[in-house]
Scaffold this motif. Structure first.
Motif, PDB file in Angstrom:
ATOM      1  N   TYR A  42       0.868 -34.804  -8.765  1.00  0.00           N
ATOM      2  CA  TYR A  42       1.227 -34.609 -10.173  1.00  0.00           C
ATOM      3  C   TYR A  42       2.115 -33.375 -10.316  1.00  0.00           C
ATOM      4  O   TYR A  42       1.969 -32.409  -9.558  1.00  0.00           O
TER       5      TYR A  42
ATOM      6  N   HIS B 120     -19.755 -32.633  -3.891  1.00  0.00           N
ATOM      7  CA  HIS B 120     -20.898 -32.689  -4.801  1.00  0.00           C
ATOM      8  C   HIS B 120     -22.178 -32.292  -4.090  1.00  0.00           C
ATOM      9  O   HIS B 120     -23.163 -31.934  -4.721  1.00  0.00           O
TER      10      HIS B 120
ATOM     11  N   GLY C 202     -15.458 -35.065 -13.783  1.00  0.00           N
ATOM     12  CA  GLY C 202     -14.388 -34.956 -14.774  1.00  0.00           C
ATOM     13  C   GLY C 202     -13.955 -33.527 -15.058  1.00  0.00           C
ATOM     14  O   GLY C 202     -13.191 -33.273 -15.991  1.00  0.00           O
ATOM     15  N   ALA C 203     -14.396 -32.566 -14.226  1.00  0.00           N
ATOM     16  CA  ALA C 203     -14.078 -31.153 -14.476  1.00  0.00           C
ATOM     17  C   ALA C 203     -12.621 -30.816 -14.165  1.00  0.00           C
ATOM     18  O   ALA C 203     -12.111 -29.781 -14.593  1.00  0.00           O
ATOM     19  N   GLY C 204     -11.958 -31.688 -13.387  1.00  0.00           N
ATOM     20  CA  GLY C 204     -10.548 -31.421 -13.079  1.00  0.00           C
ATOM     21  C   GLY C 204     -10.286 -31.084 -11.611  1.00  0.00           C
ATOM     22  O   GLY C 204      -9.170 -30.694 -11.248  1.00  0.00           O
ATOM     23  N   LYS C 205     -11.281 -31.265 -10.753  1.00  0.00           N
ATOM     24  CA  LYS C 205     -11.149 -30.855  -9.341  1.00  0.00           C
ATOM     25  C   LYS C 205     -10.057 -31.663  -8.613  1.00  0.00           C
ATOM     26  O   LYS C 205      -9.180 -31.087  -7.979  1.00  0.00           O
ATOM     27  N   THR C 206     -10.163 -32.995  -8.737  1.00  0.00           N
ATOM     28  CA  THR C 206      -9.165 -33.825  -8.042  1.00  0.00           C
ATOM     29  C   THR C 206      -7.785 -33.632  -8.656  1.00  0.00           C
ATOM     30  O   THR C 206      -6.776 -33.600  -7.940  1.00  0.00           O
ATOM     31  N   THR C 207      -7.737 -33.468  -9.977  1.00  0.00           N
ATOM     32  CA  THR C 207      -6.437 -33.225 -10.623  1.00  0.00           C
ATOM     33  C   THR C 207      -5.813 -31.946 -10.065  1.00  0.00           C
ATOM     34  O   THR C 207      -4.609 -31.903  -9.790  1.00  0.00           O
TER      35      THR C 207
END
Ligand SMILES: Nc1ncnc2c1ncn2[C@@H]1O[C@H](COP(=O)(O)OP(=O)(O)OP(=O)(O)O)[C@@H](O)[C@H]1O
Length: 258
Positions: free
Chosen positions: A53, A214, A39-44
């Protein structure tokens, strides 16, 4: 001048800043890791850089042959045409097509041939088709998939599907390749094999590769530089050794082994 400059990039989903004021620069022909807790924002961030996006704010600039192009808000296919290609965390292949067909489709997206040449099946068409097939075979061979070229993709074992995803992304002849957890679900042998392949690809094609992963040993082993994200922000960057000993990084991973 860096090849790609990300300046103050932010993406908000309602009240959540999934990516927040991120600055990143990528040089030509380097292998860069992007790590961080779930949830750190890597894929975003990948989604922002590849046009999935639209950023809430900030700039993404690509530098090609002395020309700066602003990528913010550009459609994904345009960004792909400019040489940014990616794989997805969840495999996105055409499962009912063969391995070779999957690669050729990606190549055709890049080589949009003259309409008359293709419709009338002029000699040039057959030459182009042969060249593309040879190129596809070369890529499949590098990824040990040549003997599977006529296999339906859905019948490939999982590890081979992941490798095919990378072949397909490479088939578009990218300048920058974004790999989203390419070793996810692979066993240690497959992961080691993939590590070598990623290195080989980067050296052979002289491209820039950005890797979300990961598997820390893969990242530390293969990447020259690493960015660490937490809660959408870059909390550390540097060589694998610098990142490994960075206090914020150790804390972000809850004191676990980095
Ligand atoms: N389309 C979306 N709408 C709303 N929230 C989203 C959306 N995409 C991502 N998020 C949220 O943004 C944050 C960052 O998610 P993201 O998937 O980028 O993290 P990540 O670092 O890739 O995580 P992981 O390692 O688990 O894949 C998360 O809190 C996630 O729930």
């Amino acid at each position: 001048m860096p090849l790609l400059t990300v300046d103050n990039l932010t993406k908000n989903f309602g009240g959540l800043a999934a990516v927040s004021q991120v600055d990143i620069s990528l040089e030509k022909n380097e292998l860069v890791g992007l790590i961080g807790p779930n949830g750190a924002g890597k894929t975003t961030l990948f989604n922002l850089l590849t046009g999935v996006y639209v950023p809430s704010s900030g700039e993404v600039t690509l530098e090609v042959e002395g020309k700066s192009t602003r990528l913010n808000g550009m459609k994904s296919y345009k960004i792909a045409e400019l040489g940014l290609s990616r794989t997805f965390q969840n495999i996105r292949l055409f499962k009912d097509l063969t391995v070779m067909e999957n690669v050729l489709i990606a190549m055709n997206a890049k080589h949009k041939e003259n309409f008359v040449t293709s419709v009338l099946r002029l000699p040039k068409f057959y030459k182009i088709e042969k060249d593309l097939k040879n190129k596809a075979l070369e890529l499949l061979s590098l990824f040990h998939l040549v003997d599977k070229k006529d296999t339906l993709t859905k019948n490939l074992p999982y590890g081979q599907q992941r490798r095919l995803e990378i072949v397909r992304a490479l088939a578009t002849e990218p300048q920058i390749l974004f790999l989203d957890e390419p070793a996810a679900g692979m066993n240690p042998n497959e992961t080691a094999d993939l590590t070598n392949l990623i290195r080989e690809v980067q050296e052979k094609f002289k491209i820039t590769i950005v890797l979300i992963e990961h598997d820390m040993s893969l990242v530390m082993d293969v990447c020259e530089r690493i960015y660490v994200l937490e809660y959408g922000r870059v909390i550390a960057k540097g060589t694998p050794d610098e990142v490994k000993t960075n206090q914020s990084v150790i804390e972000a991973y809850l004191g676990g082994e980095v």
